[in-house]
Design an enzyme around this catalytic site. Sequence first.
Site, PDB file in Angstrom:
ATOM      1  N   LYS A  78       0.885  -1.191   0.043  1.00  0.00           N
ATOM      2  CA  LYS A  78       0.025   0.078   0.015  1.00  0.00           C
ATOM      3  C   LYS A  78       0.849   1.341   0.084  1.00  0.00           C
ATOM      4  CE  LYS A  78      -4.016   2.007   2.638  1.00  0.00           C
ATOM      5  NZ  LYS A  78      -4.804   1.664   3.780  1.00  0.00           N
ATOM      6  N   SER A 153      -9.988   1.860   2.816  1.00  0.00           N
ATOM      7  CA  SER A 153      -8.850   2.647   2.034  1.00  0.00           C
ATOM      8  C   SER A 153      -7.845   1.886   1.163  1.00  0.00           C
ATOM      9  CB  SER A 153      -8.391   3.592   2.673  1.00  0.00           C
ATOM     10  OG  SER A 153      -7.474   2.922   3.746  1.00  0.00           O
ATOM     11  N   SER A 177     -10.022  -0.621   6.991  1.00  0.00           N
ATOM     12  CA  SER A 177      -9.471  -0.479   5.630  1.00  0.00           C
ATOM     13  C   SER A 177      -8.699  -1.649   5.003  1.00  0.00           C
ATOM     14  CB  SER A 177      -8.106   0.977   5.764  1.00  0.00           C
ATOM     15  OG  SER A 177      -9.082   1.969   5.471  1.00  0.00           O
TER      16      SER A 177
HETATM   17  N1  GLN Z   1     -13.118   4.057   6.078  1.00  0.00           N
HETATM   18  C1  GLN Z   1     -12.573   4.644   7.532  1.00  0.00           C
HETATM   19  C2  GLN Z   1     -12.058   6.266   7.268  1.00  0.00           C
HETATM   20  O1  GLN Z   1     -12.564   6.729   6.411  1.00  0.00           O
HETATM   21  C3  GLN Z   1     -11.200   3.588   7.850  1.00  0.00           C
HETATM   22  C4  GLN Z   1     -10.235   4.088   6.988  1.00  0.00           C
HETATM   23  C5  GLN Z   1      -9.100   3.286   7.355  1.00  0.00           C
HETATM   24  O2  GLN Z   1      -9.211   2.270   8.080  1.00  0.00           O
HETATM   25  N2  GLN Z   1      -7.856   3.697   7.411  1.00  0.00           N
HETATM   26  O3  GLN Z   1     -11.510   6.565   8.044  1.00  0.00           O
END
Ligand code: GLN
Length: 492
Positions: A78, A153, A177
Amino acid sequence: MTPLFDGLAAFCRGRDSRQFSIEEATRDYLSRIEREDPELGAFLSTNSNAVNRARQLDNRMARNPAPSPFYGYPVAIKDNLHVAGLPTTCASRMLANFRPLENATVVERLLQSGAIVLGKTNMDEFAMGSSTENSAMGVTRNPWDLRRVPGGSSGGSAVAVAADLAPMALGSDTGGSIRQPAAFCGVLGLKPTYGRISRYGLVAFSSSLDQIGPFARRAEDALQMMLLLSGPDGRDMTVASRDPAEMERDFRADVRGKVIGLPEEFFGDGLDPDVRASLDRAREVLSGEGAVFRPIRLPSAQYGINVYYLIATSEAASNLSRYDGVRYGYRSLKSKNIRDMYTHTRQEGFGPEVKRRILLGTFALSAGYQDQYYRKAQQVQSLIREEFDRAFHEVDMIFAPTTPTPPFLFGEKVSDPLAMYLSDIYTISANLAGLPALSAPSWPTPSGLPVGVQLIGPAWSEGRLLRSAAILEEAVGIRRPSVGTTRGGEAA
Ligand code: GLN
């Protein structure tokens, strides 16, 4: 075309019996990326040194046997994890030209074991989002249906594994994410216990919640990756000195007699009927293996989103204050003085969701409001933790959906932040409680979209969770989206 090998064990057999060279395996993945990724958009950069490194590893193996299962194994990373020599953009204009000098500890451990980095994967900007639509670098498409989001994400990492552009990938999970995109793309994704894996070299979003974890097709492969990445690191003092070998013992243990909790709050009205039906089948599989299901209550979990959007944004506002145009990344050239430079740099460098989070977090932490917001959120976080503690006196793990719905369409939620935030309703509480949780593929919906089962365990129970994931994997089978021109649907 299927890859040269399927799974880490098959890779090791093929490599050690010289069925293919490391160079061939690496080239195979690079050419898949070249062929398929223009359509999918999983990668932001590829490693131009990968083939060279593969050749060197082959040469070394001509004299000595491979020292590690990961020797020569290709992985995708990532784009918020540092790989020296490749950019770390966090899919943000702010870091579009940033190149780290050092490797993240997880990357260092992979490289020391002989793994090969194929490239860096797309994500929501600074890991803020649930669809990868917040990337400043373009979209990533779900290989099961190109009109749908891959989740986020870590959308790029999930797609890379789902579409066989990499056999395994790393992501980060602050509120879901890893698990949410794993569920949306039909692969396994694991968020480890807080303190299991060093975050050194991970660009910080919300430091009390962030964890790094693997995407894989097989539970066994995820276990091997966990064994490699876990354990103390002098550069991240939050890592516990817990023996990783315990995970392997737990992974070999039976699920017979294990008690699995079904939290009422996770199976309420908001749950899509196709997801529910798929989960019912998965439950039968675990029952068939001798696990015993029991209803439990987690009443404070419903406040998870509220708590998360105070704690995560407060920490993000603080962590992202370093992007000032002086020390890191982008600098606006419009400015007349230093104050102006800060303003323009942040205005031009950050996308709308990142700005929204910084504003929210700054507000929550501002003088006079801390008790009302941040402290209150921490109190509710303690309640959530206590409820999980209590539940784990009665059950060995918790079974729940990963997401309320199958993957949604592009544009469906991106203009409605609240609707987007709600797609993490089932994943966030494990982060708030610091617990390990994974998403394993369940049976797809009648229209062929992936569904994920989430398993949450007490701290340090990753091995146990992966055992159950392995049982589901056996029952569901390894499913692949069809690739090439007729994407969408299942490969023959
Ligand atoms: N979707 C969640 C957010 O927008 C979690 C994101 C993540 O785990 N980095 O913060």
